[in-house]
Write a protein that holds these residues in place. Structure first.
Motif, PDB file in Angstrom:
ATOM      1  N   ILE A 290     -25.033 -83.312  52.064  1.00  0.00           N
ATOM      2  CA  ILE A 290     -26.288 -82.141  51.583  1.00  0.00           C
ATOM      3  C   ILE A 290     -26.416 -81.513  52.576  1.00  0.00           C
ATOM      4  CG2 ILE A 290     -29.179 -82.379  51.398  1.00  0.00           C
ATOM      5  CD1 ILE A 290     -27.675 -84.296  49.600  1.00  0.00           C
ATOM      6  N   LEU A 291     -26.967 -80.267  51.984  1.00  0.00           N
ATOM      7  CA  LEU A 291     -25.861 -78.698  52.612  1.00  0.00           C
ATOM      8  C   LEU A 291     -27.241 -77.890  52.295  1.00  0.00           C
ATOM      9  CD1 LEU A 291     -22.505 -78.165  52.222  1.00  0.00           C
ATOM     10  CD2 LEU A 291     -23.769 -78.130  53.823  1.00  0.00           C
ATOM     11  N   CYS A 292     -28.496 -77.247  52.731  1.00  0.00           N
ATOM     12  CA  CYS A 292     -29.262 -76.526  52.921  1.00  0.00           C
ATOM     13  C   CYS A 292     -29.164 -75.014  53.147  1.00  0.00           C
ATOM     14  CB  CYS A 292     -30.831 -77.119  53.413  1.00  0.00           C
ATOM     15  SG  CYS A 292     -31.538 -78.828  52.431  1.00  0.00           S
ATOM     16  N   GLY A 293     -29.137 -74.399  52.611  1.00  0.00           N
ATOM     17  CA  GLY A 293     -29.112 -72.544  52.268  1.00  0.00           C
ATOM     18  C   GLY A 293     -30.329 -71.779  52.840  1.00  0.00           C
ATOM     19  N   VAL A 294     -30.565 -70.720  53.483  1.00  0.00           N
ATOM     20  CA  VAL A 294     -31.461 -69.821  53.265  1.00  0.00           C
ATOM     21  C   VAL A 294     -31.744 -68.993  52.951  1.00  0.00           C
ATOM     22  CG1 VAL A 294     -30.105 -69.191  56.054  1.00  0.00           C
ATOM     23  CG2 VAL A 294     -29.717 -67.797  54.683  1.00  0.00           C
ATOM     24  N   ASP A 295     -31.042 -69.310  50.877  1.00  0.00           N
ATOM     25  CA  ASP A 295     -31.689 -68.469  50.492  1.00  0.00           C
ATOM     26  C   ASP A 295     -32.248 -69.996  49.376  1.00  0.00           C
ATOM     27  OD1 ASP A 295     -29.694 -70.630  49.507  1.00  0.00           O
ATOM     28  OD2 ASP A 295     -28.455 -69.261  47.721  1.00  0.00           O
ATOM     29  N   GLY A 296     -32.529 -70.968  49.757  1.00  0.00           N
ATOM     30  CA  GLY A 296     -33.189 -72.328  49.553  1.00  0.00           C
ATOM     31  C   GLY A 296     -32.970 -72.711  48.298  1.00  0.00           C
ATOM     32  N   SER A 297     -31.424 -73.193  48.923  1.00  0.00           N
ATOM     33  CA  SER A 297     -30.729 -74.040  47.754  1.00  0.00           C
ATOM     34  C   SER A 297     -30.389 -74.983  48.556  1.00  0.00           C
ATOM     35  CB  SER A 297     -29.525 -72.820  47.877  1.00  0.00           C
ATOM     36  OG  SER A 297     -28.315 -72.537  48.270  1.00  0.00           O
ATOM     37  N   VAL A 298     -30.480 -76.650  47.442  1.00  0.00           N
ATOM     38  CA  VAL A 298     -29.702 -77.619  48.204  1.00  0.00           C
ATOM     39  C   VAL A 298     -28.786 -77.957  47.603  1.00  0.00           C
ATOM     40  CG1 VAL A 298     -30.809 -80.090  48.644  1.00  0.00           C
ATOM     41  CG2 VAL A 298     -32.087 -77.748  48.963  1.00  0.00           C
ATOM     42  N   ARG A 299     -27.726 -78.889  47.743  1.00  0.00           N
ATOM     43  CA  ARG A 299     -26.678 -78.996  46.875  1.00  0.00           C
ATOM     44  C   ARG A 299     -26.165 -80.458  47.533  1.00  0.00           C
ATOM     45  NH1 ARG A 299     -25.444 -73.903  48.196  1.00  0.00           N
ATOM     46  NH2 ARG A 299     -24.427 -73.538  45.955  1.00  0.00           N
ATOM     47  N   SER A 300     -25.294 -80.912  46.308  1.00  0.00           N
ATOM     48  CA  SER A 300     -24.078 -82.415  47.389  1.00  0.00           C
ATOM     49  C   SER A 300     -23.340 -82.041  46.883  1.00  0.00           C
ATOM     50  CB  SER A 300     -25.195 -83.910  46.305  1.00  0.00           C
ATOM     51  OG  SER A 300     -24.524 -84.581  46.423  1.00  0.00           O
TER      52      SER A 300
END
Length: 349
Positions: A290-300
Protein backbone atom coordinates in the motif's frame (compact mmCIF):
# COMPACT_ATOMS: atom_id res chain seq x y z
CA UNK A 1 24.14 28.58 24.24
CA UNK A 2 21.21 26.89 25.88
CA UNK A 3 17.80 26.83 24.23
CA UNK A 4 16.51 29.33 26.79
CA UNK A 5 19.37 31.74 26.02
CA UNK A 6 18.68 31.46 22.29
CA UNK A 7 14.98 32.21 22.82
CA UNK A 8 15.73 35.19 25.07
CA UNK A 9 18.75 36.74 23.31
CA UNK A 10 18.96 35.15 19.85
CA UNK A 11 21.67 32.85 18.52
CA UNK A 12 25.20 34.01 19.33
CA UNK A 13 27.47 34.63 16.33
CA UNK A 14 30.53 32.45 15.97
CA UNK A 15 33.77 33.88 17.39
CA UNK A 16 36.42 34.99 14.85
CA UNK A 17 38.53 32.11 13.65
CA UNK A 18 35.94 29.54 14.71
CA UNK A 19 33.67 29.58 11.69
CA UNK A 20 32.38 26.22 10.58
CA UNK A 21 34.58 24.54 7.98
CA UNK A 22 33.35 21.91 5.56
CA UNK A 23 36.61 20.00 5.97
CA UNK A 24 36.84 20.20 9.75
CA UNK A 25 35.35 17.34 11.70
CA UNK A 26 35.45 19.06 15.10
CA UNK A 27 33.90 22.52 14.76
CA UNK A 28 32.65 25.25 17.04
CA UNK A 29 29.15 24.00 16.27
CA UNK A 30 29.94 20.47 17.47
CA UNK A 31 31.70 21.83 20.58
CA UNK A 32 28.63 23.93 21.35
CA UNK A 33 26.41 20.87 21.02
CA UNK A 34 28.66 18.96 23.42
CA UNK A 35 28.47 21.77 25.98
CA UNK A 36 24.71 21.86 25.57
CA UNK A 37 24.47 18.12 26.23
CA UNK A 38 26.55 18.48 29.38
CA UNK A 39 24.09 21.09 30.67
CA UNK A 40 21.12 18.77 30.35
CA UNK A 41 19.73 17.04 33.47
CA UNK A 42 21.47 13.84 34.50
CA UNK A 43 18.26 12.24 35.75
CA UNK A 44 14.67 11.83 34.63
CA UNK A 45 11.83 14.12 35.65
CA UNK A 46 9.21 11.89 37.23
CA UNK A 47 5.49 12.40 37.76
CA UNK A 48 2.87 11.08 40.12
CA UNK A 49 1.67 7.74 38.72
CA UNK A 50 -1.80 8.18 40.21
CA UNK A 51 -4.24 8.98 37.43
CA UNK A 52 -7.78 10.25 37.39
CA UNK A 53 -10.62 7.92 36.50
CA UNK A 54 -11.18 9.59 33.12
CA UNK A 55 -7.49 9.54 32.07
CA UNK A 56 -6.40 6.84 29.63
CA UNK A 57 -2.71 7.87 29.46
CA UNK A 58 -0.64 8.99 32.43
CA UNK A 59 2.68 10.83 32.24
CA UNK A 60 5.29 8.94 34.28
CA UNK A 61 8.67 10.45 33.37
CA UNK A 62 10.48 12.50 30.75
CA UNK A 63 14.09 13.01 29.66
CA UNK A 64 15.05 16.42 28.18
CA UNK A 65 17.04 16.34 24.93
CA UNK A 66 18.87 19.24 23.30
CA UNK A 67 16.42 19.85 20.41
CA UNK A 68 13.15 18.58 18.94
CA UNK A 69 12.60 14.82 18.64
CA UNK A 70 11.43 13.85 15.13
CA UNK A 71 12.43 10.17 15.13
CA UNK A 72 10.50 7.49 16.96
CA UNK A 73 12.15 6.22 20.17
CA UNK A 74 13.60 2.74 19.98
CA UNK A 75 12.62 0.13 22.60
CA UNK A 76 15.06 -2.76 23.15
CA UNK A 77 14.68 -5.87 25.29
CA UNK A 78 17.94 -6.18 27.26
CA UNK A 79 16.99 -9.38 29.03
CA UNK A 80 16.61 -8.03 32.56
CA UNK A 81 14.82 -4.87 31.46
CA UNK A 82 13.67 -2.80 28.52
CA UNK A 83 15.57 0.33 27.54
CA UNK A 84 14.48 3.28 25.40
CA UNK A 85 16.86 4.96 22.93
CA UNK A 86 15.86 8.45 21.75
CA UNK A 87 17.64 11.00 19.57
CA UNK A 88 17.07 14.64 18.70
CA UNK A 89 17.90 17.08 15.91
CA UNK A 90 20.68 18.29 18.18
CA UNK A 91 22.51 15.03 17.45
CA UNK A 92 22.25 13.75 21.02
CA UNK A 93 21.15 10.27 22.05
CA UNK A 94 19.84 9.14 25.42
CA UNK A 95 19.50 5.61 26.77
CA UNK A 96 16.80 5.37 29.42
CA UNK A 97 15.46 2.41 31.38
CA UNK A 98 11.74 1.67 31.15
CA UNK A 99 11.45 2.90 34.74
CA UNK A 100 12.83 6.31 33.71
CA UNK A 101 16.45 6.05 34.88
CA UNK A 102 18.89 7.87 32.59
CA UNK A 103 21.57 5.30 31.80
CA UNK A 104 23.82 7.16 29.35
CA UNK A 105 24.07 9.97 26.80
CA UNK A 106 26.19 10.54 23.73
CA UNK A 107 26.34 12.84 20.73
CA UNK A 108 26.83 12.17 17.00
CA UNK A 109 27.57 14.45 14.08
CA UNK A 110 24.53 15.87 12.30
CA UNK A 111 20.80 16.10 12.90
CA UNK A 112 18.81 12.99 13.77
CA UNK A 113 15.46 12.95 12.00
CA UNK A 114 15.04 9.39 10.69
CA UNK A 115 14.05 6.48 12.89
CA UNK A 116 16.71 4.34 14.56
CA UNK A 117 17.17 0.60 14.10
CA UNK A 118 19.12 -2.03 16.01
CA UNK A 119 20.65 -5.47 15.71
CA UNK A 120 20.97 -7.93 18.60
CA UNK A 121 24.20 -9.84 18.13
CA UNK A 122 23.44 -12.38 20.85
CA UNK A 123 19.82 -13.45 20.67
CA UNK A 124 20.11 -15.44 23.91
CA UNK A 125 21.54 -12.86 26.31
CA UNK A 126 20.26 -9.83 24.35
CA UNK A 127 23.08 -7.86 25.92
CA UNK A 128 25.09 -7.00 22.80
CA UNK A 129 23.25 -4.69 20.42
CA UNK A 130 24.29 -2.35 17.62
CA UNK A 131 22.29 0.85 17.24
CA UNK A 132 22.11 2.37 13.74
CA UNK A 133 21.51 6.12 13.71
CA UNK A 134 20.81 8.11 10.51
CA UNK A 135 21.79 11.78 10.53
CA UNK A 136 22.55 14.57 8.09
CA UNK A 137 24.51 17.80 7.84
CA UNK A 138 22.85 20.62 5.89
CA UNK A 139 25.13 23.06 4.08
CA UNK A 140 24.43 26.02 1.81
CA UNK A 141 23.80 23.86 -1.25
CA UNK A 142 21.96 20.56 -1.55
CA UNK A 143 24.89 19.12 -3.48
CA UNK A 144 27.10 19.44 -0.38
CA UNK A 145 24.62 17.92 2.07
CA UNK A 146 25.97 14.79 3.72
CA UNK A 147 24.07 11.86 5.13
CA UNK A 148 25.70 9.72 7.80
CA UNK A 149 24.96 6.32 9.30
CA UNK A 150 26.42 5.92 12.79
CA UNK A 151 26.82 2.40 14.18
CA UNK A 152 27.07 2.39 17.98
CA UNK A 153 27.50 -0.65 20.21
CA UNK A 154 25.29 -0.64 23.27
CA UNK A 155 27.48 -2.21 25.94
CA UNK A 156 26.36 -4.44 28.78
CA UNK A 157 26.36 -1.35 31.01
CA UNK A 158 24.08 0.43 28.45
CA UNK A 159 26.68 2.94 27.30
CA UNK A 160 27.21 3.92 23.65
CA UNK A 161 30.47 2.83 21.99
CA UNK A 162 31.17 4.02 18.38
CA UNK A 163 31.84 1.21 15.88
CA UNK A 164 31.84 2.81 12.42
CA UNK A 165 30.32 5.58 10.30
CA UNK A 166 29.27 5.64 6.67
CA UNK A 167 28.87 8.89 4.72
CA UNK A 168 27.02 9.49 1.44
CA UNK A 169 25.98 12.57 -0.52
CA UNK A 170 22.45 13.65 0.28
CA UNK A 171 20.53 13.87 3.53
CA UNK A 172 19.46 10.69 5.32
CA UNK A 173 15.99 10.98 6.84
CA UNK A 174 14.76 7.39 6.64
CA UNK A 175 15.27 4.43 8.91
CA UNK A 176 18.16 2.07 8.04
CA UNK A 177 16.69 -1.33 7.14
CA UNK A 178 18.29 -4.54 8.38
CA UNK A 179 18.50 -7.78 6.38
CA UNK A 180 19.62 -11.07 7.95
CA UNK A 181 20.78 -13.95 5.77
CA UNK A 182 20.83 -16.83 8.24
CA UNK A 183 21.77 -16.66 11.92
CA UNK A 184 24.52 -19.30 11.54
CA UNK A 185 26.45 -17.33 8.92
CA UNK A 186 26.15 -14.14 10.95
CA UNK A 187 25.45 -12.31 7.69
CA UNK A 188 23.75 -9.03 8.49
CA UNK A 189 23.20 -6.34 5.86
CA UNK A 190 22.02 -2.75 6.19
CA UNK A 191 20.12 -0.70 3.59
CA UNK A 192 20.54 3.07 3.80
CA UNK A 193 18.52 5.42 1.56
CA UNK A 194 19.57 8.98 0.75
CA UNK A 195 18.08 12.20 -0.58
CA UNK A 196 20.42 11.91 -3.57
CA UNK A 197 18.24 9.02 -4.77
CA UNK A 198 20.64 6.22 -3.91
CA UNK A 199 20.41 3.06 -1.82
CA UNK A 200 23.54 1.71 -0.12
CA UNK A 201 24.02 -1.96 0.77
CA UNK A 202 26.35 -2.20 3.76
CA UNK A 203 27.83 -4.89 5.94
CA UNK A 204 26.04 -4.14 9.20
CA UNK A 205 28.95 -5.35 11.35
CA UNK A 206 31.88 -3.60 9.62
CA UNK A 207 30.19 -0.75 7.72
CA UNK A 208 31.80 -1.87 4.43
CA UNK A 209 29.98 -0.63 1.32
CA UNK A 210 29.05 -3.64 -0.81
CA UNK A 211 27.05 -1.83 -3.49
CA UNK A 212 25.52 1.59 -4.13
CA UNK A 213 22.54 1.77 -6.47
CA UNK A 214 21.40 5.15 -7.77
CA UNK A 215 18.79 6.36 -10.30
CA UNK A 216 15.93 5.30 -8.05
CA UNK A 217 13.74 8.25 -8.97
CA UNK A 218 15.13 11.05 -6.83
CA UNK A 219 15.16 11.82 -3.12
CA UNK A 220 14.14 8.97 -0.81
CA UNK A 221 12.36 9.93 2.41
CA UNK A 222 10.28 6.80 3.08
CA UNK A 223 11.83 3.81 4.82
CA UNK A 224 12.89 0.92 2.55
CA UNK A 225 10.58 -2.00 3.40
CA UNK A 226 11.50 -5.69 3.14
CA UNK A 227 9.01 -8.11 1.62
CA UNK A 228 10.56 -11.19 3.23
CA UNK A 229 12.95 -11.31 6.18
CA UNK A 230 12.48 -14.92 7.27
CA UNK A 231 15.93 -16.35 8.02
CA UNK A 232 14.68 -19.94 7.74
CA UNK A 233 14.91 -19.71 3.95
CA UNK A 234 18.10 -17.67 3.85
CA UNK A 235 20.83 -20.04 5.00
CA UNK A 236 23.03 -19.87 1.89
CA UNK A 237 24.85 -17.27 -0.17
CA UNK A 238 22.34 -17.63 -3.03
CA UNK A 239 19.39 -16.61 -0.85
CA UNK A 240 17.67 -13.36 -1.80
CA UNK A 241 15.15 -10.88 -0.46
CA UNK A 242 13.00 -8.18 -2.06
CA UNK A 243 12.73 -4.60 -0.83
CA UNK A 244 10.40 -1.75 -1.83
CA UNK A 245 11.89 1.74 -2.21
CA UNK A 246 9.72 4.82 -2.91
CA UNK A 247 10.95 8.30 -3.88
CA UNK A 248 9.52 11.67 -2.88
CA UNK A 249 10.38 13.42 -6.16
CA UNK A 250 7.63 14.61 -8.54
CA UNK A 251 7.80 11.30 -10.43
CA UNK A 252 7.08 9.26 -7.33
CA UNK A 253 9.03 6.28 -8.57
CA UNK A 254 8.55 2.98 -6.73
CA UNK A 255 11.23 0.33 -7.20
CA UNK A 256 11.36 -3.30 -6.13
CA UNK A 257 14.92 -4.57 -5.66
CA UNK A 258 16.17 -8.10 -5.17
CA UNK A 259 18.97 -8.27 -2.61
CA UNK A 260 21.54 -10.98 -1.98
CA UNK A 261 24.40 -10.97 0.50
CA UNK A 262 26.54 -8.91 -1.89
CA UNK A 263 24.41 -7.47 -4.69
CA UNK A 264 21.23 -5.56 -5.54
CA UNK A 265 19.29 -5.84 -8.82
CA UNK A 266 16.09 -4.16 -10.00
CA UNK A 267 13.06 -6.42 -10.23
CA UNK A 268 10.50 -3.84 -11.38
CA UNK A 269 9.82 -0.11 -11.17
CA UNK A 270 6.80 2.13 -11.61
CA UNK A 271 6.23 5.90 -11.75
CA UNK A 272 3.23 6.98 -9.65
CA UNK A 273 3.55 10.71 -10.53
CA UNK A 274 3.05 11.85 -6.96
CA UNK A 275 5.74 12.20 -4.28
CA UNK A 276 5.78 9.41 -1.70
CA UNK A 277 6.85 10.48 1.80
CA UNK A 278 4.93 7.84 3.75
CA UNK A 279 6.73 4.52 4.16
CA UNK A 280 5.07 1.67 2.23
CA UNK A 281 2.92 -0.84 4.06
CA UNK A 282 3.38 -4.48 2.98
CA UNK A 283 0.94 -7.32 3.47
CA UNK A 284 3.34 -10.27 3.68
CA UNK A 285 0.59 -12.88 3.39
CA UNK A 286 -1.14 -11.70 0.22
CA UNK A 287 1.99 -9.94 -1.11
CA UNK A 288 0.65 -6.49 -1.89
CA UNK A 289 2.04 -3.09 -0.94
CA UNK A 290 0.00 0.00 0.00
CA UNK A 291 1.41 3.39 -1.05
CA UNK A 292 0.04 6.79 -0.01
CA UNK A 293 0.89 9.92 -2.03
CA UNK A 294 0.92 13.61 -1.21
CA UNK A 295 -1.95 14.05 -3.72
CA UNK A 296 -4.20 12.05 -1.38
CA UNK A 297 -4.05 8.87 -3.44
CA UNK A 298 -3.95 5.40 -1.88
CA UNK A 299 -3.10 2.45 -4.11
CA UNK A 300 -2.30 -1.24 -3.88
CA UNK A 301 0.42 -2.84 -6.00
CA UNK A 302 1.24 -6.48 -6.60
CA UNK A 303 4.62 -7.11 -4.96
CA UNK A 304 5.67 -9.67 -7.56
CA UNK A 305 5.33 -7.49 -10.68
CA UNK A 306 4.23 -3.98 -9.65
CA UNK A 307 0.81 -4.28 -11.31
CA UNK A 308 -1.75 -1.94 -9.74
CA UNK A 309 -4.53 -3.83 -7.92
CA UNK A 310 -6.59 -0.73 -7.16
CA UNK A 311 -6.31 3.00 -6.58
CA UNK A 312 -8.50 5.59 -4.89
CA UNK A 313 -8.31 9.37 -4.44
CA UNK A 314 -9.33 10.10 -0.86
CA UNK A 315 -9.56 13.89 -1.15
CA UNK A 316 -7.44 14.12 2.00
CA UNK A 317 -3.96 15.47 1.30
CA UNK A 318 -1.10 15.52 1.70
CA UNK A 319 -0.50 12.08 3.24
CA UNK A 320 2.78 11.79 5.14
CA UNK A 321 2.02 8.94 7.56
CA UNK A 322 2.43 5.23 6.93
CA UNK A 323 -0.87 3.42 6.51
CA UNK A 324 -1.93 0.37 8.52
CA UNK A 325 -4.27 -2.47 7.68
CA UNK A 326 -6.90 -3.65 10.15
CA UNK A 327 -9.63 -6.29 10.23
CA UNK A 328 -11.53 -4.27 12.83
CA UNK A 329 -13.96 -1.48 11.98
CA UNK A 330 -12.15 1.77 12.81
CA UNK A 331 -15.39 3.38 14.04
CA UNK A 332 -17.17 0.59 15.93
CA UNK A 333 -13.99 -1.39 16.84
CA UNK A 334 -15.75 -4.63 15.96
CA UNK A 335 -14.48 -7.46 13.72
CA UNK A 336 -15.25 -7.01 10.04
CA UNK A 337 -16.55 -9.60 7.61
CA UNK A 338 -14.20 -12.23 6.18
CA UNK A 339 -11.93 -10.95 3.40
CA UNK A 340 -12.77 -7.35 4.34
CA UNK A 341 -10.05 -5.00 5.49
CA UNK A 342 -9.66 -1.31 6.25
CA UNK A 343 -6.68 0.89 5.38
CA UNK A 344 -6.12 3.60 8.00
CA UNK A 345 -3.87 6.62 7.38
CA UNK A 346 -3.40 10.19 8.56
CA UNK A 347 -3.35 13.33 6.40
CA UNK A 348 -2.55 17.01 6.81
CA UNK A 349 -5.80 18.43 5.43
Amino acid sequence: QTIVEILENGRRSLPPGNKKSKNTTTSYYEDSKQMQIEQLPTHAITYDKCSKDDEVLTKIWKIPLSMCVDSRPLVIDRGKEYVVIAGSQGGDLACVSASGKLLSRTIVTGKIEGDLSYLSLNSHSKMDSIIFVPSYISNNTAASDNGIIHALRLSESNTFMPLWTYTVNGEMKSRPTLCTFGDKSNCHRLLAASYNGSLSLLDAITGELLQLMDALGGAIHADPVLLNNDISNCQNACASKDVIVASCSWKGKVTCLTITQAFMTKKWELDLWTPIYASPYVNHTDLFVILCGVDGSVRSLNCNNGVENWKTLTGNKPIFTTSVETCFDAITDTPMHTNTRQIVFGSND
